[in-house]
Design a protein around this motif. Structure first.
Motif, PDB file in Angstrom:
ATOM      1  N   VAL A 156      46.366  64.398  17.943  1.00  0.00           N
ATOM      2  CA  VAL A 156      46.385  63.358  18.969  1.00  0.00           C
ATOM      3  C   VAL A 156      45.196  62.434  18.724  1.00  0.00           C
ATOM      4  N   SER A 157      45.456  61.137  18.672  1.00  0.00           N
ATOM      5  CA  SER A 157      44.392  60.136  18.522  1.00  0.00           C
ATOM      6  C   SER A 157      44.124  59.500  19.880  1.00  0.00           C
ATOM      7  N   VAL A 158      42.916  59.673  20.366  1.00  0.00           N
ATOM      8  CA  VAL A 158      42.505  59.041  21.619  1.00  0.00           C
ATOM      9  C   VAL A 158      41.872  57.698  21.277  1.00  0.00           C
ATOM     10  N   ILE A 159      42.384  56.638  21.887  1.00  0.00           N
ATOM     11  CA  ILE A 159      41.981  55.264  21.571  1.00  0.00           C
ATOM     12  C   ILE A 159      41.151  54.728  22.726  1.00  0.00           C
ATOM     13  N   MET A 160      39.870  54.426  22.449  1.00  0.00           N
ATOM     14  CA  MET A 160      38.930  54.070  23.526  1.00  0.00           C
ATOM     15  C   MET A 160      38.281  52.705  23.282  1.00  0.00           C
ATOM     16  N   PRO A 161      38.861  51.630  23.832  1.00  0.00           N
ATOM     17  CA  PRO A 161      38.191  50.329  23.747  1.00  0.00           C
ATOM     18  C   PRO A 161      36.918  50.338  24.586  1.00  0.00           C
ATOM     19  N   CYS A 162      35.890  49.654  24.099  1.00  0.00           N
ATOM     20  CA  CYS A 162      34.624  49.600  24.828  1.00  0.00           C
ATOM     21  C   CYS A 162      34.038  48.206  24.737  1.00  0.00           C
ATOM     22  N   GLY A 193      46.771  60.290  14.004  1.00  0.00           N
ATOM     23  CA  GLY A 193      47.513  61.230  14.839  1.00  0.00           C
ATOM     24  C   GLY A 193      48.981  60.877  14.980  1.00  0.00           C
ATOM     25  N   LYS A 194      49.797  61.885  15.241  1.00  0.00           N
ATOM     26  CA  LYS A 194      51.213  61.665  15.537  1.00  0.00           C
ATOM     27  C   LYS A 194      51.376  61.065  16.918  1.00  0.00           C
ATOM     28  N   TYR A 195      50.453  61.460  17.818  1.00  0.00           N
ATOM     29  CA  TYR A 195      50.507  60.993  19.203  1.00  0.00           C
ATOM     30  C   TYR A 195      49.273  60.172  19.519  1.00  0.00           C
ATOM     31  N   ILE A 196      49.454  59.223  20.455  1.00  0.00           N
ATOM     32  CA  ILE A 196      48.384  58.313  20.848  1.00  0.00           C
ATOM     33  C   ILE A 196      48.133  58.444  22.350  1.00  0.00           C
ATOM     34  N   LYS A 254      49.061  69.606  28.002  1.00  0.00           N
ATOM     35  CA  LYS A 254      50.276  69.571  28.820  1.00  0.00           C
ATOM     36  C   LYS A 254      51.173  68.399  28.439  1.00  0.00           C
ATOM     37  N   ALA A 255      50.575  67.264  28.096  1.00  0.00           N
ATOM     38  CA  ALA A 255      51.370  66.095  27.713  1.00  0.00           C
ATOM     39  C   ALA A 255      52.059  66.289  26.367  1.00  0.00           C
ATOM     40  N   VAL A 256      51.341  66.878  25.397  1.00  0.00           N
ATOM     41  CA  VAL A 256      51.936  67.159  24.085  1.00  0.00           C
ATOM     42  C   VAL A 256      53.120  68.107  24.239  1.00  0.00           C
ATOM     43  N   ARG A 257      52.971  69.117  25.074  1.00  0.00           N
ATOM     44  CA  ARG A 257      54.047  70.090  25.281  1.00  0.00           C
ATOM     45  C   ARG A 257      55.327  69.402  25.753  1.00  0.00           C
ATOM     46  N   VAL A 258      55.180  68.422  26.641  1.00  0.00           N
ATOM     47  CA  VAL A 258      56.359  67.694  27.137  1.00  0.00           C
ATOM     48  C   VAL A 258      57.034  66.940  25.998  1.00  0.00           C
ATOM     49  N   LEU A 259      56.249  66.207  25.208  1.00  0.00           N
ATOM     50  CA  LEU A 259      56.828  65.433  24.106  1.00  0.00           C
ATOM     51  C   LEU A 259      57.507  66.327  23.076  1.00  0.00           C
ATOM     52  N   GLU A 260      56.915  67.473  22.802  1.00  0.00           N
ATOM     53  CA  GLU A 260      57.461  68.330  21.743  1.00  0.00           C
ATOM     54  C   GLU A 260      58.650  69.161  22.227  1.00  0.00           C
ATOM     55  N   ASN A 261      58.821  69.269  23.532  1.00  0.00           N
ATOM     56  CA  ASN A 261      59.969  70.009  24.070  1.00  0.00           C
ATOM     57  C   ASN A 261      61.163  69.121  24.380  1.00  0.00           C
ATOM     58  N   ASP A 262      60.967  67.798  24.356  1.00  0.00           N
ATOM     59  CA  ASP A 262      62.069  66.891  24.702  1.00  0.00           C
ATOM     60  C   ASP A 262      61.945  65.609  23.884  1.00  0.00           C
ATOM     61  N   GLU A 263      62.793  65.462  22.875  1.00  0.00           N
ATOM     62  CA  GLU A 263      62.720  64.306  21.981  1.00  0.00           C
ATOM     63  C   GLU A 263      63.103  62.999  22.666  1.00  0.00           C
ATOM     64  N   SER A 264      63.774  63.088  23.818  1.00  0.00           N
ATOM     65  CA  SER A 264      64.193  61.871  24.514  1.00  0.00           C
ATOM     66  C   SER A 264      63.035  61.213  25.267  1.00  0.00           C
ATOM     67  N   ILE A 265      61.935  61.946  25.456  1.00  0.00           N
ATOM     68  CA  ILE A 265      60.789  61.414  26.191  1.00  0.00           C
ATOM     69  C   ILE A 265      59.878  60.634  25.251  1.00  0.00           C
ATOM     70  N   HIS A 286      54.279  58.362  21.183  1.00  0.00           N
ATOM     71  CA  HIS A 286      54.390  58.527  19.730  1.00  0.00           C
ATOM     72  C   HIS A 286      53.819  57.303  19.007  1.00  0.00           C
ATOM     73  N   ARG A 287      53.046  57.543  17.984  1.00  0.00           N
ATOM     74  CA  ARG A 287      52.536  56.432  17.183  1.00  0.00           C
ATOM     75  C   ARG A 287      53.691  55.636  16.569  1.00  0.00           C
ATOM     76  N   GLU A 288      54.736  56.329  16.150  1.00  0.00           N
ATOM     77  CA  GLU A 288      55.857  55.642  15.512  1.00  0.00           C
ATOM     78  C   GLU A 288      56.576  54.707  16.486  1.00  0.00           C
ATOM     79  N   ASP A 289      56.540  55.033  17.784  1.00  0.00           N
ATOM     80  CA  ASP A 289      57.142  54.127  18.773  1.00  0.00           C
ATOM     81  C   ASP A 289      56.290  52.876  18.936  1.00  0.00           C
ATOM     82  N   TRP A 290      54.970  53.037  18.848  1.00  0.00           N
ATOM     83  CA  TRP A 290      54.072  51.870  18.856  1.00  0.00           C
ATOM     84  C   TRP A 290      54.423  50.939  17.701  1.00  0.00           C
TER      85      TRP A 290
END
Length: 279
Positions: A4-10, A81-84, A100-111, A151-155
């Motif tokens: 997971v890549s956390v993106i922090m503008p400052c 990262g695969k996720y952003i 908890k957020a990763v678990r949701v994405l990996e359990n349901d491809e429609s999300i 998902h980064r690929e959705d971005w």
């Protein structure tokens, strides 16, 4: 375990950024990288803090007032990262949010987007009074804050955050773009995000100008013709309901003003009302 890549503008958030960083590296989900985007900070404290930040899972990217949308895009372009997960430098997340957020994405491809409940802190505190997620509400207004996992690929598919939106709401535009490609949104029913309220921010300034608000929402509508065409009947009904709600709110306010004016005409009550208003 996907990264997971956390993106922090400052931009001049040196006063707060260390607290935000601490919340990132306190996560129970350990495969995390942090990308900080210094968007032209010129505050001494901020420059000093940024100069001291180092770590094997930290990258610092420099931009020149690209604003939040451009800064996030620049950070995501460097992400591995695969996720952003965007996280502003003055906010923070609970230790188990990413897990908890990763678990949701990996359990349901429609999300395509996962977020949560939120609390306010800083100038105001308490639960952030956002409605529970529904497509109906999302078509009408933004109810998903930017600190949501996707998902980064959705971005890449939707072309990133829209940098042409000068007055904000680029996160709303982005979420609608992801919905437009057929992805769903899931809200974790727990408070896992903390949003800082400051005396002045881009959001508070935006809400003081009705002309800018109207223009921004018109642009968002025009940028998603396929989405609003697909849900045109649903959208029309939501708009009608919102208009009726507003009419009733205005009626209640007007009745309250009339009652107050009548009370003011009674000498004994006039002084009581004056003291109450001055408190």
């Amino acid at each position: 375990m996907n990264k997971v890549s956390v993106i922090m503008p400052c931009y001049n958030d040196g006063e707060y950024i260390e607290e935000a960083i601490s919340s990132v590296f306190s996560q129970t989900y350990k495969n995390v990288e942090l990308i900080i985007i210094d968007d032209g900070s010129d505050n001494e404290q901020t420059l000093d803090v940024l100069g001291r930040i180092t770590g094997p899972n930290i990258k610092i990217v420099k931009t020149n007032r690209a604003r939040p949308a451009g800064a996030r895009n620049a950070g995501i372009a460097k992400a591995t990262g695969k996720y952003i997960l965007p996280l502003d430098a003055d906010d923070k997340i609970e230790p188990d949010y990413i897990e908890k957020a990763v678990r949701v994405l990996e359990n349901d491809e429609s999300i395509g987007v996962v977020y949560c409940y939120a609390e306010l802190f800083g100038e105001r505190s308490g639960k952030w009074d956002l409605p529970d997620y529904s497509l109906d509400k999302m078509l009408l207004d933004n109810i998903v804050f930017v600190t949501a996992l996707f998902h980064r690929e959705d971005w890449e598919k939707v072309g990133g955050f829209n940098t042409r939106m000068q007055h904000g709401m680029e996160d709303y535009d982005f979420w609608l773009s992801i919905i437009e490609i057929g992805k769903g949104v899931y809200q974790i029913p727990e408070v896992l995000f903390h949003y800082r309220i400051k005396p002045s921010s881009r959001t508070t300034e935006f809400l003081t100008n009705s002309g800018i608000v109207k223009e921004t929402y018109q642009n968002i509508y025009r940028q998603h013709p396929q989405l609003y065409e697909k849900y045109k009947d649903q959208y029309a009904l939501v708009l009608r309901d919102a208009l009726i709600d507003q009419l009733f709110i205005n009626k209640t306010l007007q009745e309250g003003i009339l009652i107050l004016e009548r009370i003011k005409r009674i000498p004994v009550l006039k002084s009581i009302v004056k003291k109450f208003i001055m408190k």
